[in-house]
Motif scaffolding. Structure first.
Motif, PDB file in Angstrom:
ATOM      1  N   ILE A   1      -6.456  -3.754   2.596  1.00 10.64           N
ATOM      2  CA  ILE A   1      -6.911  -2.857   2.105  1.00 10.64           C
ATOM      3  C   ILE A   1      -7.526  -3.241   0.563  1.00 10.64           C
ATOM      4  CG2 ILE A   1      -6.260  -0.690   0.526  1.00 10.64           C
ATOM      5  CD1 ILE A   1      -3.752  -0.341   2.501  1.00 10.64           C
ATOM      6  N   GLU A   2      -8.853  -2.650   0.577  1.00  9.41           N
ATOM      7  CA  GLU A   2      -9.530  -2.821  -0.623  1.00  9.41           C
ATOM      8  C   GLU A   2      -9.111  -1.876  -1.709  1.00  9.41           C
ATOM      9  OE1 GLU A   2     -11.192  -5.320  -1.308  1.00  9.41           O
ATOM     10  OE2 GLU A   2     -11.666  -6.499   0.387  1.00  9.41           O
ATOM     11  N   PRO A   3      -9.380  -2.116  -2.920  1.00 12.40           N
ATOM     12  CA  PRO A   3      -9.239  -0.859  -3.993  1.00 12.40           C
ATOM     13  C   PRO A   3     -10.372  -0.111  -3.830  1.00 12.40           C
ATOM     14  CG  PRO A   3      -9.473  -2.914  -5.085  1.00 12.40           C
ATOM     15  CD  PRO A   3      -9.453  -3.187  -3.558  1.00 12.40           C
ATOM     16  N   GLU A   4     -10.340   1.211  -4.291  1.00 11.40           N
ATOM     17  CA  GLU A   4     -11.333   2.024  -4.700  1.00 11.40           C
ATOM     18  C   GLU A   4     -11.208   2.377  -6.214  1.00 11.40           C
ATOM     19  OE1 GLU A   4     -10.995   5.567  -2.253  1.00 11.40           O
ATOM     20  OE2 GLU A   4     -11.061   4.349  -0.213  1.00 11.40           O
ATOM     21  N   TYR A   5     -12.355   2.885  -6.723  1.00 13.29           N
ATOM     22  CA  TYR A   5     -12.690   3.065  -8.069  1.00 13.29           C
ATOM     23  C   TYR A   5     -13.231   4.259  -8.397  1.00 13.29           C
ATOM     24  CZ  TYR A   5     -11.545  -2.031  -8.347  1.00 13.29           C
ATOM     25  OH  TYR A   5     -10.823  -3.234  -8.414  1.00 13.29           O
ATOM     26  N   PRO A   6     -12.571   5.440  -8.189  1.00 15.91           N
ATOM     27  CA  PRO A   6     -13.025   6.753  -8.148  1.00 15.91           C
ATOM     28  C   PRO A   6     -13.693   7.433  -9.338  1.00 15.91           C
ATOM     29  CG  PRO A   6     -10.778   6.792  -7.906  1.00 15.91           C
ATOM     30  CD  PRO A   6     -11.078   5.329  -8.270  1.00 15.91           C
ATOM     31  N   TRP A   7     -13.384   7.041 -10.445  1.00 16.97           N
ATOM     32  CA  TRP A   7     -13.547   7.592 -11.825  1.00 16.97           C
ATOM     33  C   TRP A   7     -14.536   6.900 -12.699  1.00 16.97           C
ATOM     34  CZ3 TRP A   7      -8.103   6.651 -10.682  1.00 16.97           C
ATOM     35  CH2 TRP A   7      -7.383   7.706 -10.283  1.00 16.97           C
TER      36      TRP A   7
ATOM     37  N   ALA B   1      -8.383   1.653 -10.549  1.00 17.09           N
ATOM     38  CA  ALA B   1      -8.269   1.469  -9.241  1.00 17.09           C
ATOM     39  C   ALA B   1      -7.238   2.090  -8.439  1.00 17.09           C
ATOM     40  CB  ALA B   1      -8.081  -0.030  -8.631  1.00 17.09           C
ATOM     41  N   THR B   2      -7.447   2.747  -7.287  1.00 18.84           N
ATOM     42  CA  THR B   2      -6.580   3.376  -6.220  1.00 18.84           C
ATOM     43  C   THR B   2      -6.338   2.563  -4.929  1.00 18.84           C
ATOM     44  OG1 THR B   2      -8.230   4.853  -5.323  1.00 18.84           O
ATOM     45  CG2 THR B   2      -7.137   5.848  -7.206  1.00 18.84           C
ATOM     46  N   LEU B   3      -5.391   2.742  -4.682  1.00 16.06           N
ATOM     47  CA  LEU B   3      -4.935   2.200  -3.214  1.00 16.06           C
ATOM     48  C   LEU B   3      -4.499   3.113  -2.253  1.00 16.06           C
ATOM     49  CD1 LEU B   3      -2.670  -0.940  -4.736  1.00 16.06           C
ATOM     50  CD2 LEU B   3      -5.045  -0.924  -4.044  1.00 16.06           C
ATOM     51  N   LYS B   4      -5.134   3.129  -1.149  1.00 13.68           N
ATOM     52  CA  LYS B   4      -4.909   4.261  -0.154  1.00 13.68           C
ATOM     53  C   LYS B   4      -4.418   3.733   1.186  1.00 13.68           C
ATOM     54  CE  LYS B   4      -8.380   7.783  -1.472  1.00 13.68           C
ATOM     55  NZ  LYS B   4      -9.653   8.730  -0.884  1.00 13.68           N
ATOM     56  N   THR B   5      -3.659   4.379   1.934  1.00 17.51           N
ATOM     57  CA  THR B   5      -2.988   3.919   3.130  1.00 17.51           C
ATOM     58  C   THR B   5      -4.167   4.007   4.301  1.00 17.51           C
ATOM     59  OG1 THR B   5      -2.285   6.110   3.732  1.00 17.51           O
ATOM     60  CG2 THR B   5      -0.539   4.685   2.675  1.00 17.51           C
ATOM     61  N   PRO B   6      -4.284   3.075   5.174  1.00 13.79           N
ATOM     62  CA  PRO B   6      -5.462   3.440   6.156  1.00 13.79           C
ATOM     63  C   PRO B   6      -5.347   4.556   7.063  1.00 13.79           C
ATOM     64  CG  PRO B   6      -3.645   1.752   6.598  1.00 13.79           C
ATOM     65  CD  PRO B   6      -3.340   2.069   5.420  1.00 13.79           C
ATOM     66  N   LYS B   7      -4.103   5.090   7.438  1.00 20.39           N
ATOM     67  CA  LYS B   7      -3.982   6.070   8.304  1.00 20.39           C
ATOM     68  C   LYS B   7      -4.205   7.721   7.639  1.00 20.39           C
ATOM     69  CE  LYS B   7      -1.250   3.761  11.676  1.00 20.39           C
ATOM     70  NZ  LYS B   7       0.434   3.600  12.349  1.00 20.39           N
ATOM     71  N   ARG B   8      -3.391   7.798   6.904  1.00 19.39           N
ATOM     72  CA  ARG B   8      -3.363   8.943   6.093  1.00 19.39           C
ATOM     73  C   ARG B   8      -4.234   9.314   4.901  1.00 19.39           C
ATOM     74  NH1 ARG B   8       2.414  10.957   4.582  1.00 19.39           N
ATOM     75  NH2 ARG B   8       1.261  13.047   4.267  1.00 19.39           N
TER      76      ARG B   8
ATOM     77  N   PHE C   1       4.047   2.122  -0.040  1.00 21.69           N
ATOM     78  CA  PHE C   1       3.156   1.959   1.102  1.00 21.69           C
ATOM     79  C   PHE C   1       4.091   2.766   2.184  1.00 21.69           C
ATOM     80  CE2 PHE C   1       1.710   0.423   5.184  1.00 21.69           C
ATOM     81  CZ  PHE C   1       0.272   0.725   4.986  1.00 21.69           C
ATOM     82  N   GLN C   2       5.150   2.217   2.548  1.00 30.71           N
ATOM     83  CA  GLN C   2       6.005   2.813   3.540  1.00 30.71           C
ATOM     84  C   GLN C   2       6.155   4.190   3.323  1.00 30.71           C
ATOM     85  OE1 GLN C   2       9.400   0.554   3.571  1.00 30.71           O
ATOM     86  NE2 GLN C   2       8.185  -1.577   4.188  1.00 30.71           N
ATOM     87  N   LEU C   3       6.588   4.674   2.162  1.00 27.25           N
ATOM     88  CA  LEU C   3       6.852   6.122   1.879  1.00 27.25           C
ATOM     89  C   LEU C   3       5.672   7.043   2.199  1.00 27.25           C
ATOM     90  CD1 LEU C   3       9.111   5.922  -1.476  1.00 27.25           C
ATOM     91  CD2 LEU C   3       9.794   6.701   0.866  1.00 27.25           C
ATOM     92  N   VAL C   4       4.214   6.433   1.762  1.00 27.78           N
ATOM     93  CA  VAL C   4       3.104   7.467   2.026  1.00 27.78           C
ATOM     94  C   VAL C   4       2.581   7.276   3.524  1.00 27.78           C
ATOM     95  CG1 VAL C   4       0.778   7.517   1.400  1.00 27.78           C
ATOM     96  CG2 VAL C   4       2.625   6.864  -0.442  1.00 27.78           C
ATOM     97  N   GLU C   5       2.818   6.181   4.017  1.00 29.18           N
ATOM     98  CA  GLU C   5       2.075   6.124   5.329  1.00 29.18           C
ATOM     99  C   GLU C   5       2.962   6.443   6.769  1.00 29.18           C
ATOM    100  OE1 GLU C   5      -1.608   4.481   7.248  1.00 29.18           O
ATOM    101  OE2 GLU C   5      -0.916   5.818   5.923  1.00 29.18           O
ATOM    102  N   MET C   6       4.290   6.139   6.281  1.00 30.25           N
ATOM    103  CA  MET C   6       5.208   6.290   7.531  1.00 30.25           C
ATOM    104  C   MET C   6       5.308   7.739   7.826  1.00 30.25           C
ATOM    105  SD  MET C   6       4.940   3.165   8.449  1.00 30.25           S
ATOM    106  CE  MET C   6       4.579   1.575   8.065  1.00 30.25           C
TER     107      MET C   6
END
Length: 217
Positions: free
Chosen positions: A115-121, A128-135, A212-217
């Protein structure tokens, strides 16, 4: 002058201190350097998470207190402070290793989750934000914020990480020293961690993995 904040981003190398010329006394490493044509000398004292700088009068060996004035007036004191800053800079360069928890975390997330960070602001380009690949949901947010927004009476900025947790973990961990109620996020399910030397990187990895597990699983 207290420069102990250096330990938040750097790790001292004891071997390098000795090679630089520091001598050990009562659990502290001491180094003295005379300031040319001033009748003064600088002393650096380094111990566990403490880095102090003092100036002494060469004739009396008493501390030169004008150096400690927060807003010194006069060219002489200004010059002494400039020399002290250079003194500190040299010691840090030769005897400390930079440990950037933020970059270590981003590398870990890339290697573990691809996962690469995103810089949305645009207003906060370093956030930086870190997003799960599926959700495609955040499991981490990295920011650089003033200490004072966290209730810490200290000048300057600090890197922080927001992670998702079970509410019971949030309650258990919050100490308002290293772990804080989530900055700008739901304080029931998220908390903010200082990314400094006071927390082991293994602890950071365990917390980001759980988020990560709480958000993605």
């Amino acid at each position: 002058m207290n420069k102990s904040e250096i330990f938040e981003t750097h790790q001292v190398n004891i071997t390098a201190l000795r090679a630089y010329g520091f001598s050990e006394k009562d659990g502290r490493y001491i180094y003295k350097q005379y300031i040319d044509d001033t009748g003064l000398f600088l002393v650096a004292a380094i111990s566990e998470n403490i880095f102090l700088i003092k100036v002494y009068d060469s004739n009396t060996n008493e501390e030169y207190f004008p150096f400690n004035i927060t807003y010194p007036v006069g060219s002489f004191i200004a010059e002494i402070r400039k020399k002290a800053d250079k003194f500190i800079e040299n010691i840090v360069s030769e005897c400390f290793t930079c440990v950037d928890r933020k970059q270590m975390l981003l590398r870990y997330v890339k290697e573990t989750y691809q996962i690469e960070p995103e810089y949305p602001w645009k207003k906060f380009p370093s956030y930086a934000t870190l997003k799960t690949p599926k959700r495609k949901k955040w499991f981490g947010v990295i920011m650089t914020v003033p200490y004072k927004v966290l209730g810490i009476e200290k000048d300057g900025m600090v890197d922080v990480l927001n992670i998702k947790c079970f509410p019971s973990v949030v309650v258990e961990q919050i100490d308002n020293k290293q772990f804080f109620p989530a900055y700008h996020m739901n304080k029931k399910y998220w908390m903010t961690i200082l990314l400094n030397q006071n927390i082991s990187f293994d602890k950071i990895k365990a917390l980001i993995d759980k988020s990560f597990q709480l958000v993605e699983m």
